[in-house]
Design a protein around this motif. Structure first.
Motif, PDB file in Angstrom:
ATOM      1  N   ILE A  49      63.480 111.521  62.690  1.00 25.80           N
ATOM      2  CA  ILE A  49      63.925 111.231  61.328  1.00 25.80           C
ATOM      3  C   ILE A  49      62.734 111.263  60.377  1.00 25.80           C
ATOM      4  O   ILE A  49      62.803 111.846  59.287  1.00 25.80           O
ATOM      5  CB  ILE A  49      64.624 109.857  61.249  1.00 25.80           C
ATOM      6  N   ALA A  50      61.632 110.641  60.775  1.00 26.91           N
ATOM      7  CA  ALA A  50      60.436 110.593  59.929  1.00 26.91           C
ATOM      8  C   ALA A  50      59.946 112.003  59.610  1.00 26.91           C
ATOM      9  O   ALA A  50      59.610 112.318  58.458  1.00 26.91           O
ATOM     10  CB  ALA A  50      59.338 109.776  60.614  1.00 26.91           C
ATOM     11  N   TYR A  57      64.327 116.781  54.079  1.00 22.92           N
ATOM     12  CA  TYR A  57      65.706 116.725  54.554  1.00 22.92           C
ATOM     13  C   TYR A  57      66.358 115.389  54.200  1.00 22.92           C
ATOM     14  O   TYR A  57      65.710 114.343  54.260  1.00 22.92           O
ATOM     15  CB  TYR A  57      65.773 116.912  56.070  1.00 22.92           C
ATOM     16  N   GLN A  58      67.631 115.463  53.844  1.00 23.29           N
ATOM     17  CA  GLN A  58      68.459 114.265  53.807  1.00 23.29           C
ATOM     18  C   GLN A  58      68.892 114.041  55.249  1.00 23.29           C
ATOM     19  O   GLN A  58      69.509 114.922  55.862  1.00 23.29           O
ATOM     20  CB  GLN A  58      69.675 114.492  52.906  1.00 23.29           C
ATOM     21  N   VAL A  59      68.582 112.881  55.816  1.00 25.63           N
ATOM     22  CA  VAL A  59      68.785 112.659  57.247  1.00 25.63           C
ATOM     23  C   VAL A  59      69.815 111.556  57.494  1.00 25.63           C
ATOM     24  O   VAL A  59      69.711 110.464  56.941  1.00 25.63           O
ATOM     25  CB  VAL A  59      67.464 112.274  57.958  1.00 25.63           C
ATOM     26  N   HIS A  60      70.787 111.883  58.318  1.00 24.47           N
ATOM     27  CA  HIS A  60      71.782 110.916  58.769  1.00 24.47           C
ATOM     28  C   HIS A  60      71.487 110.611  60.239  1.00 24.47           C
ATOM     29  O   HIS A  60      71.680 111.474  61.095  1.00 24.47           O
ATOM     30  CB  HIS A  60      73.199 111.486  58.637  1.00 24.47           C
ATOM     31  N   GLY A  61      70.987 109.426  60.511  1.00 24.58           N
ATOM     32  CA  GLY A  61      70.699 109.032  61.883  1.00 24.58           C
ATOM     33  C   GLY A  61      71.716 108.017  62.361  1.00 24.58           C
ATOM     34  O   GLY A  61      72.155 107.163  61.598  1.00 24.58           O
ATOM     35  N   PHE A  62      72.105 108.127  63.620  1.00 28.03           N
ATOM     36  CA  PHE A  62      72.990 107.105  64.179  1.00 28.03           C
ATOM     37  C   PHE A  62      72.628 106.836  65.624  1.00 28.03           C
ATOM     38  O   PHE A  62      72.051 107.678  66.318  1.00 28.03           O
ATOM     39  CB  PHE A  62      74.472 107.488  64.043  1.00 28.03           C
ATOM     40  N   ASP A  63      72.971 105.637  66.058  1.00 28.37           N
ATOM     41  CA  ASP A  63      72.759 105.234  67.441  1.00 28.37           C
ATOM     42  C   ASP A  63      73.800 104.171  67.761  1.00 28.37           C
ATOM     43  O   ASP A  63      74.256 103.445  66.874  1.00 28.37           O
ATOM     44  CB  ASP A  63      71.347 104.669  67.633  1.00 28.37           C
ATOM     45  N   VAL A  69      69.289 100.674  65.690  1.00 22.36           N
ATOM     46  CA  VAL A  69      69.759 100.746  64.310  1.00 22.36           C
ATOM     47  C   VAL A  69      68.950  99.796  63.425  1.00 22.36           C
ATOM     48  O   VAL A  69      68.492 100.172  62.337  1.00 22.36           O
ATOM     49  CB  VAL A  69      71.270 100.427  64.239  1.00 22.36           C
ATOM     50  N   SER A  70      68.734  98.562  63.896  1.00 26.05           N
ATOM     51  CA  SER A  70      67.955  97.587  63.124  1.00 26.05           C
ATOM     52  C   SER A  70      66.527  98.072  62.902  1.00 26.05           C
ATOM     53  O   SER A  70      65.976  97.977  61.796  1.00 26.05           O
ATOM     54  CB  SER A  70      67.919  96.241  63.850  1.00 26.05           C
ATOM     55  N   LEU A  71      65.938  98.606  63.953  1.00 21.35           N
ATOM     56  CA  LEU A  71      64.572  99.105  63.878  1.00 21.35           C
ATOM     57  C   LEU A  71      64.462 100.239  62.856  1.00 21.35           C
ATOM     58  O   LEU A  71      63.559 100.249  62.008  1.00 21.35           O
ATOM     59  CB  LEU A  71      64.146  99.579  65.272  1.00 21.35           C
ATOM     60  N   CYS A  72      65.401 101.199  62.918  1.00 20.12           N
ATOM     61  CA  CYS A  72      65.355 102.344  62.000  1.00 20.12           C
ATOM     62  C   CYS A  72      65.664 101.926  60.567  1.00 20.12           C
ATOM     63  O   CYS A  72      65.064 102.444  59.625  1.00 20.12           O
ATOM     64  CB  CYS A  72      66.310 103.433  62.459  1.00 20.12           C
ATOM     65  N   ILE A  84      71.132 105.311  57.972  1.00 17.32           N
ATOM     66  CA  ILE A  84      71.231 104.949  59.391  1.00 17.32           C
ATOM     67  C   ILE A  84      72.562 104.251  59.630  1.00 17.32           C
ATOM     68  O   ILE A  84      72.939 103.345  58.882  1.00 17.32           O
ATOM     69  CB  ILE A  84      70.084 104.003  59.809  1.00 17.32           C
ATOM     70  N   SER A  85      73.269 104.671  60.681  1.00 16.37           N
ATOM     71  CA  SER A  85      74.565 104.069  61.021  1.00 16.37           C
ATOM     72  C   SER A  85      74.572 103.631  62.477  1.00 16.37           C
ATOM     73  O   SER A  85      73.918 104.258  63.320  1.00 16.37           O
ATOM     74  CB  SER A  85      75.703 105.080  60.842  1.00 16.37           C
ATOM     75  N   GLN A  86      75.326 102.582  62.762  1.00 20.03           N
ATOM     76  CA  GLN A  86      75.594 102.245  64.155  1.00 20.03           C
ATOM     77  C   GLN A  86      76.921 102.880  64.518  1.00 20.03           C
ATOM     78  O   GLN A  86      77.965 102.553  63.949  1.00 20.03           O
ATOM     79  CB  GLN A  86      75.653 100.735  64.377  1.00 20.03           C
ATOM     80  N   ALA A  87      76.878 103.826  65.442  1.00 18.35           N
ATOM     81  CA  ALA A  87      78.088 104.564  65.827  1.00 18.35           C
ATOM     82  C   ALA A  87      77.864 105.237  67.167  1.00 18.35           C
ATOM     83  O   ALA A  87      76.725 105.486  67.577  1.00 18.35           O
ATOM     84  CB  ALA A  87      78.439 105.619  64.772  1.00 18.35           C
TER      85      ALA A  87
END
Length: 198
Positions: A49-50, A57-63, A69-72, A84-87
């Motif tokens: 992501i970094a 880039y517009q970045v959509h990260g999920f875990d 998720v908290s860390l990101c 960042i999403s939790q999914a």
């Protein structure tokens, strides 16, 4: 995975200093979609992501893991380019994108829903967009009897996923190796970089 919180916390502590993947750089260089939107599936500690955000880039990260998720969310709190999403793989609403990263994460997609999940992922990539990710092979120690369901595949099953793509790289690793936490296991992984055809 939440039953193994300590294991994941140890993993994330070790992964925090990991640099972005060279395959993420390759994906950015190969992207001809015109879309500077990326999805990091199973984003972990956010090293890819970094890199993607730094390259506009517009970045959509999920875990699926709340610690990740908290860390990101903390790591990218000041970055308007990152959400960042939790999914889980099966539930995430994939946006139209030019780059999709799924490094060391698709192993844990629900095998019973994998076909529909992959369809959602592949269809969200624009023509000229790039997928970079890993798939678990049948010989992997985690292919059977792991603490959570995994989605192992044969080489043919992996290549069949990319019928609408040009495969740029397909690397197979099948050997004994060490996990991030220092344990020995059999690794059987197919790493793929592929460009979606129009």
């Amino acid at each position: 995975m939440d039953n193994n919180t300590d294991v994941w916390q140890q993993y994330y502590q070790k992964a925090l200093n990991r640099p972005h993947s060279a395959r993420t750089e390759l994906a950015v260089n190969l992207n001809t979609s015109g879309l500077q939107v990326a999805v990091d599936c199973g984003c972990g500690t956010g090293s890819d992501i970094a890199f993607l955000s730094a390259h506009g880039y517009q970045v959509h990260g999920f875990d699926v893991n709340s610690d990740s998720v908290s860390l990101c969310r903390e790591r990218f709190a000041g970055d308007a380019q990152v959400s960042i999403s939790q999914a889980a793989f099966e539930d995430f609403a994939y946006p139209r994108c030019g780059v999709m990263i799924a490094h060391s994460s698709l192993f844990f997609a629900d095998p019973a829903r994998f076909a529909a999940t992959w369809q959602a992922m592949a269809s969200s990539l624009a023509a000229g967009g790039v997928f970079s990710g890993d798939f678990m092979g049948m010989d992997d120690s985690w292919a059977t009897g792991y603490r959570t369901a995994t989605a192992p595949m044969t080489r043919q099953q992996v290549t069949d996923l990319f019928a609408g793509f040009d495969i740029i790289q397909l690397h197979e690793r099948n050997e004994q190796g060490i996990t991030a936490l220092g344990r020995t296991k059999q690794w059987h992984i197919f790493s793929v970089v592929a460009v979606k055809r129009s």
